[in-house]
Design a protein around this motif. Structure first.
Motif, PDB file in Angstrom:
ATOM      1  N   THR A   8       0.827  -1.202   0.000  1.00 21.26           N
ATOM      2  CA  THR A   8       0.000   0.000   0.000  1.00 21.26           C
ATOM      3  C   THR A   8       0.860   1.250   0.000  1.00 21.26           C
ATOM      4  O   THR A   8       2.092   1.178  -0.064  1.00 21.26           O
ATOM      5  N   SER A  11      -0.259   7.793   3.928  1.00 23.20           N
ATOM      6  CA  SER A  11      -1.266   8.853   3.859  1.00 23.20           C
ATOM      7  C   SER A  11      -1.080   9.765   5.058  1.00 23.20           C
ATOM      8  O   SER A  11      -0.544   9.348   6.088  1.00 23.20           O
ATOM      9  N   ASP A 103      -3.443  -2.714  -1.859  1.00 28.89           N
ATOM     10  CA  ASP A 103      -4.543  -1.879  -1.397  1.00 28.89           C
ATOM     11  C   ASP A 103      -4.415  -0.489  -2.006  1.00 28.89           C
ATOM     12  O   ASP A 103      -3.373   0.154  -1.889  1.00 28.89           O
ATOM     13  N   ILE A 104      -5.501  -0.026  -2.631  1.00 25.00           N
ATOM     14  CA  ILE A 104      -5.491   1.270  -3.301  1.00 25.00           C
ATOM     15  C   ILE A 104      -6.236   2.339  -2.512  1.00 25.00           C
ATOM     16  O   ILE A 104      -6.416   3.449  -3.006  1.00 25.00           O
ATOM     17  N   THR A 105      -6.641   2.040  -1.299  1.00 25.07           N
ATOM     18  CA  THR A 105      -7.463   2.972  -0.522  1.00 25.07           C
ATOM     19  C   THR A 105      -6.754   4.282  -0.194  1.00 25.07           C
ATOM     20  O   THR A 105      -7.280   5.349  -0.482  1.00 25.07           O
ATOM     21  N   LYS A 109      -4.769  10.384  -5.556  1.00 18.98           N
ATOM     22  CA  LYS A 109      -5.492   9.682  -6.628  1.00 18.98           C
ATOM     23  C   LYS A 109      -4.549   9.040  -7.627  1.00 18.98           C
ATOM     24  O   LYS A 109      -4.762   7.901  -8.051  1.00 18.98           O
ATOM     25  N   SER A 112      -3.149   5.867  -6.207  1.00 15.78           N
ATOM     26  CA  SER A 112      -4.137   4.791  -6.241  1.00 15.78           C
ATOM     27  C   SER A 112      -4.294   4.242  -7.649  1.00 15.78           C
ATOM     28  O   SER A 112      -4.430   3.031  -7.847  1.00 15.78           O
ATOM     29  N   TYR A 129      -9.981  -2.159  -2.027  1.00 17.17           N
ATOM     30  CA  TYR A 129     -10.383  -0.779  -1.754  1.00 17.17           C
ATOM     31  C   TYR A 129     -11.446  -0.814  -0.669  1.00 17.17           C
ATOM     32  O   TYR A 129     -12.449  -1.520  -0.800  1.00 17.17           O
TER      33      TYR A 129
END
Length: 160
Positions: A8, A11, A103-105, A109, A112, A129
């Motif tokens: 991932t 963030s 995981d693209i959560t 953008k 992701s 997601y």
């Protein structure tokens, strides 16, 4: 036992990174042994907290402290390095005969989008997601979210 790899991005919102891990543990029984986390200067202040939360989640679901590997970007727009982060992790899982989830959560953008493409292109077992259906639920830890307020998607199934 098959090794489990979680790949991932970081963030500024730790919950966006760790809630999908908790959801995968809870809903899929996917408790990672290895975590590959992409960092950049904009999220550097959150990486220690993210690591701590991932360790707590994995241990709560009966796993051992996962090996966490970081890819540090000097700039968030190092697109080739972002692709390489996912490719290297997926290749490591394959070399270990392991199962891998991309995981693209979390993240920007474009990160992701790159994660999604890399997961599909390089053959991740799942491309996940975690959808949270109300902005009022953002910033809350997975255990505090109503199950009716979240859905864990696997886009690899859509493209199978």
């Amino acid at each position: 036992m098959t090794a489990k790899y979680w790949v991932t991005t970081g963030s500024t919102n730790p919950e966006a990174v760790v809630n999908p891990v908790a959801a995968a543990c809870s809903e899929w029984g996917f408790v990672p042994d290895h975590v590959y986390l992409l960092g950049n200067p904009g999220v550097a202040g959150q990486l220690e907290r993210i690591q701590e939360l991932i360790e707590v989640i994995v241990e709560a679901y009966g796993g051992d402290t996962p090996a966490i590997e970081y890819t540090e970007l000097e700039s968030e727009t190092e697109f080739g390095a972002i692709v390489e982060h996912f490719e290297v992790a997926i290749e490591a899982a394959r070399a270990d005969d392991g199962e891998v989830v991309v995981d693209i959560t979390p993240g920007r953008k474009f990160m992701s989008a790159i994660a999604f493409q890399a997961g599909i292109q390089f053959g991740a077992d799942r491309v996940s997601y975690l959808y949270v259906d109300s902005a009022s639920l953002f910033g809350r830890i997975y255990a505090d979210l109503p199950r009716t307020g979240t859905t864990l998607y696997d886009f690899a199934e859509v493209f199978a």
